[in-house]
Design an enzyme around this catalytic site. Structure first.
Site, mmCIF file in Angstrom:
data_model
loop_
_atom_site.group_PDB
_atom_site.id
_atom_site.type_symbol
_atom_site.label_atom_id
_atom_site.label_comp_id
_atom_site.label_asym_id
_atom_site.label_seq_id
_atom_site.Cartn_x
_atom_site.Cartn_y
_atom_site.Cartn_z
ATOM 1 N N LYS A 52 6.425 -6.936 8.204
ATOM 2 C CA LYS A 52 6.683 -7.710 6.981
ATOM 3 C C LYS A 52 8.179 -7.941 6.788
ATOM 4 C CE LYS A 52 2.393 -6.074 5.004
ATOM 5 N NZ LYS A 52 1.678 -5.084 4.231
ATOM 6 N N GLN A 96 2.778 -0.469 0.001
ATOM 7 C CA GLN A 96 1.913 -0.347 1.189
ATOM 8 C C GLN A 96 0.852 0.728 0.949
ATOM 9 O OE1 GLN A 96 2.190 -2.386 3.958
ATOM 10 N NE2 GLN A 96 0.315 -1.423 4.688
ATOM 11 N N ASP A 119 0.654 -9.069 -3.528
ATOM 12 C CA ASP A 119 -0.522 -8.642 -2.765
ATOM 13 C C ASP A 119 -1.820 -9.108 -3.431
ATOM 14 O OD1 ASP A 119 -0.591 -7.468 -0.308
ATOM 15 O OD2 ASP A 119 -0.216 -5.418 -1.010
#
Ligand code: NAD
Length: 294
Positions: A52, A96, A119
């Site tokens: 990422k 994460q 997200d």
């Protein structure tokens, strides 16, 4: 059979974003920024976050990796998220997953400012998705929508069968496809581990989306001619011919099913590359909303 090339579409999306960001820099404007928070040393998570960060750098997006120790307390993590919620340099915040067991993932996701929820996991984002409001969409299913759109695959009135009901793929993709809007408007069936015989459903699919995590679960006998197949699965199986001793396959038995399919995503190179592309796209969207560009 035609291949849906996720690698190419993801590269196109990254290039489009890069051009937009270059333009912002030329005009001496702020550029989008993403902070990625990782807790602990989970090796798979390390690989994902590094991908990422690299992807952000390649398109000129600001990014930061916030690495936190395994033993950080929930309150400390909440405080860090709150600081980033208020930090104008970062328009997107990604935590994460998975988090260590002593931390409540739901509480952490809920602490992210919904305007920075790139997200698309915050309950506000999920709720808005269900009632058809503009929102951040979770990246993997959003990537599938983008593939269908860019390959001009008709979804209106088509029967989409989704195998798998996870909160990150199965449920959100079903909710995206059922919306009364262009690029969606499908008739959607979700089937899952409680189905006595998933082939009863998969055989009816005009578009089949497999998000299970079981290698080669879907075979040619389970689909009809001309089906469009989206294979989300990522499974490692033994492969004596490969140097690594394994290879990555999807949930769909590619060789057989591709002979009947009109369109199919390969694994790797189908849905996989789209996830990060859509994360970048969501971060650009967060930036545009925060900076009032729209
Ligand atoms: P998950 O384990 O959370 O969910 C799997 C779902 O499959 C469950 O809802 C379960 O009910 C269903 N299921 C299990 N066995 C079944 C069976 N025999 N028949 C029907 N349904 C069954 O998984 P997930 O997070 O949704 O991921 C699914 C797969 O997609 C995994 O292989 C994962 O690695 C992959 N994945 C890929 C990406 C990407 O490409 N970027 C992103 C997310 C997930």
């Amino acid at each position: 059979m035609n291949i849906i090339d996720g690698k190419k579409i993801a590269a196109d999306i990254r290039e489009e974003l890069k051009l937009k960001i270059n333009l912002l820099r030329e005009n001496k404007k702020n550029v989008p920024g993403l902070v990625t928070i990782i807790v602990g040393e989970n090796p798979a998570s390390q690989v994902y976050v590094n991908m990422k960060i690299k992807a952000c750098a390649e398109i000129g997006m600001n990014s930061k990796l916030e690495k936190l120790g395994e033993n950080i307390s929930q309150d400390e993590l909440l405080k860090i998220i709150d600081d980033y919620n208020k930090d104008d340099y970062f328009h997107g915040i990604l935590v994460q997953l998975p988090l260590p067991k002593h931390i409540d993932e739901d509480k952490i996701i809920e602490a992210i400012n919904p305007s920075k929820d790139v997200d698309g996991f915050h309950p506000i984002s999920v709720g808005k998705l269900i009632i058809g409001k503009d929102t951040f969409k979770s990246c993997t299913p959003f990537g599938i929508m983008e593939l269908l759109k860019r390959y001009k695959i008709e979804t209106k009135g088509k029967h989409v069968v989704v195998v798998g009901r996870s909160n990150i793929v199965g449920k959100p993709i079903a909710n995206m496809l059922v919306q009364k809007e262009e690029g969606a408007n499908a008739i959607v069936t979700i089937c899952h581990s409680a189905a006595p015989d998933i082939s009863y459903y998969t055989k009816q699919a005009d578009i089949l989306i497999a998000a299970v995590g079981r290698a080669n679960l879907i075979t040619k006998e389970m689909v009809k001619e001309n089906v469009v197949v989206i294979d989300v699965g990522i499974n490692r199986i033994k492969d004596a011919e490969s140097k690594k001793g394994y290879k990555i396959v999807g949930d769909v038995e590619f060789d057989g099913v591709s002979k009947k399919a009109s369109w199919i995503t390969p694994v790797p190179g189908g849905v996989g590359p789209m996830t990060i592309a859509m994360l970048l796209s969501n971060t650009y969207k967060a930036y545009s909303l925060i900076e009032n560009l729209n």
